[in-house]
Write an enzyme that holds these catalytic residues in place. Structure first.
Site, mmCIF file in Angstrom:
data_model
loop_
_atom_site.group_PDB
_atom_site.id
_atom_site.type_symbol
_atom_site.label_atom_id
_atom_site.label_comp_id
_atom_site.label_asym_id
_atom_site.label_seq_id
_atom_site.Cartn_x
_atom_site.Cartn_y
_atom_site.Cartn_z
ATOM 1 N N GLY A 134 27.228 30.516 86.435
ATOM 2 C CA GLY A 134 28.055 29.314 86.353
ATOM 3 C C GLY A 134 28.519 28.893 87.730
ATOM 4 N N SER A 162 27.395 26.641 89.888
ATOM 5 C CA SER A 162 27.076 25.322 90.454
ATOM 6 C C SER A 162 28.266 24.380 90.508
ATOM 7 C CB SER A 162 25.944 24.671 89.636
ATOM 8 O OG SER A 162 26.356 24.456 88.297
ATOM 9 N N SER A 163 29.385 24.757 89.877
ATOM 10 C CA SER A 163 30.560 23.886 89.900
ATOM 11 C C SER A 163 31.819 24.677 89.560
ATOM 12 C CB SER A 163 30.403 22.726 88.903
ATOM 13 O OG SER A 163 30.358 23.214 87.569
ATOM 14 N N GLY A 164 32.971 24.004 89.689
ATOM 15 C CA GLY A 164 34.234 24.579 89.250
ATOM 16 C C GLY A 164 34.620 25.873 89.937
ATOM 17 N N ARG A 214 22.308 26.447 84.921
ATOM 18 C CA ARG A 214 21.189 25.793 84.233
ATOM 19 C C ARG A 214 20.636 24.600 85.006
ATOM 20 N NH1 ARG A 214 23.789 24.599 78.497
ATOM 21 N NH2 ARG A 214 25.479 24.048 79.927
ATOM 22 N N LYS A 224 22.136 20.460 90.479
ATOM 23 C CA LYS A 224 23.495 20.858 90.860
ATOM 24 C C LYS A 224 23.467 22.107 91.725
ATOM 25 C CE LYS A 224 26.358 18.979 87.128
ATOM 26 N NZ LYS A 224 27.281 19.355 86.017
ATOM 27 N N ASP A 263 19.376 29.813 81.769
ATOM 28 C CA ASP A 263 20.479 29.870 80.809
ATOM 29 C C ASP A 263 20.754 31.343 80.516
ATOM 30 O OD1 ASP A 263 22.178 29.851 78.596
ATOM 31 O OD2 ASP A 263 21.235 28.088 77.711
ATOM 32 N N SER A 277 37.733 35.173 82.051
ATOM 33 C CA SER A 277 38.242 34.815 80.729
ATOM 34 C C SER A 277 39.096 33.565 80.884
ATOM 35 C CB SER A 277 39.040 35.987 80.135
ATOM 36 O OG SER A 277 39.557 35.682 78.867
ATOM 37 N N TYR A 297 37.237 28.471 70.997
ATOM 38 C CA TYR A 297 37.194 28.921 72.395
ATOM 39 C C TYR A 297 37.904 30.265 72.613
ATOM 40 C CZ TYR A 297 38.082 28.648 77.473
ATOM 41 O OH TYR A 297 38.166 28.901 78.817
ATOM 42 N N LYS A 299 36.898 34.255 74.537
ATOM 43 C CA LYS A 299 37.543 34.758 75.741
ATOM 44 C C LYS A 299 38.309 36.058 75.470
ATOM 45 C CE LYS A 299 36.170 31.579 78.610
ATOM 46 N NZ LYS A 299 35.296 31.915 79.761
#
Length: 332
Positions: A39, A41-43, A64, A68, A93, A172, A186, A190
């Protein structure tokens, strides 16, 4: 009674002092280390990769979206501290095919060396009332948020055991410490990461491998912005009781805790209180941490009850307003 309590505290401190050499890991050195971020590629994932790169690490980014990834790679490379550093991008993925995840991580290790730090940051969110959420959303979130962390961890753990070193981070959420209105799909995914982390830590601790569970609050990321578009009113009002953090700040805390080998990683005063309240039987990595949990648990529980009362009040008010509005519409 006071003497008994004092004796208990003294005995507890002595016990922690005796076992502290066994529970205090040596800090991981990032210069030259191979850090894998799913994960990424961002954030938060991207910011964690940048933070590690700034400290001299080699980075493998997994996500994925290939476009990006390439864009993020260019952004990260601006923070190079030496000309030997490499940013490797892999488009896959992590939640669908374990063998594929295992193969790409094997390739990454052939290029950049064994994984020293794995950060499982791939995740997604769906908000809504329980009965309004599509059943396949529950399945998809469990696949991405839980299995998307299981697969990469499973792929690197054997090598870490052989080397007698390594760090694994599970990102988490505070919604993985406290179940909230609108997060029935959600939150459980977590929460599941916490159980995985505790069981895994007990297995791998003798091999000098340390697991960190990060509980970031609402964080200003593209994912959070997208999630906010569909949040129920109750969820929005509850979320507004705390501030939104910046991804860079969250990343710095997570990287610091991972380096130190801390099991819990939290941000801000609310995060600290939640980590104390939900510590339960989770591992500790210092005498100070253990004492803080023992001393603060009671008072934080009292504060927590006030929070829960305010959340229940928000839900009741929204329900009453909704029923009043519906009743008015029927009479018109």
């Amino acid at each position: 009674m006071l003497l008994l309590a004092a004796a208990f505290v003294v005995g507890f401190v002595l016990l922690l002092y005796m076992v502290s050499p066994l529970i205090s890991p040596k800090p991981l050195k990032l210069p030259g280390a191979h850090v894998v971020v799913t994960g990424g590629s961002s954030g938060i994932g991207k910011c964690i990769a940048i933070e590690c790169y700034k400290q001299g690490a080699f980075i493998t980014l997994i996500a994925r979206d290939e476009n990006k990834l390439l864009q993020t790679k260019k952004e990260i490379e601006k923070y190079s501290v030496n000309d030997k550093q490499v940013v490797l991008c892999i488009s896959v993925d992590v939640s669908k095919d374990y063998e594929q995840v295992e193969n790409v991580l094997k390739q990454a290790q052939e290029k950049l060396g064994p994984v020293d730090l794995l950060v499982n940051c791939a995740g997604t969110s769906v908000t809504g009332k329980f009965e309004a959420i599509e059943v396949n959303s529950f399945e998809r979130l469990m696949a991405v948020n839980y299995l998307g962390s299981v697969y990469p961890s499973r792929a690197v753990i054997s090598t870490m055991k052989e080397r007698r070193m390594g760090r694994i981070v599970f990102v988490s959420s505070q919604a993985g410490q406290l179940g909230l209105f609108g997060y029935t799909a959600y939150s459980p995914t977590k929460f599941a990461l916490r159980g995985l982390a505790e069981a895994l830590q007990m297995e791998v601790k003798p091999y000098n491998i340390y697991v960190t569970v990060a509980y970031p609050p609402d964080t200003d990321t593209p994912g959070f912005a997208e999630e906010s578009k569909t949040k129920p009113l109750e969820t929005k009002l509850i979320s507004e009781t705390s501030s939104v953090c910046q991804a860079e700040q969250v990343a710095r805390v997570i990287v610091k805790d991972a380096i130190q080998g801390n099991f819990n990683s939290s941000v801000g005063s609310d995060g600290y209180m939640l980590s104390i309240l939900t510590s339960g039987m989770s591992p500790v990595t210092s005498i100070t941490e253990g004492l803080q949990q023992v001393v603060c648990m009671g008072i934080f529980r009292i504060i927590g009850l006030f929070y829960l009362g305010s959340f229940d009040s928000i839900v009741r008010r929204c329900m009453m307003q909704r029923e009043k509005s519906e009743s008015t519409d029927k009479t018109e």
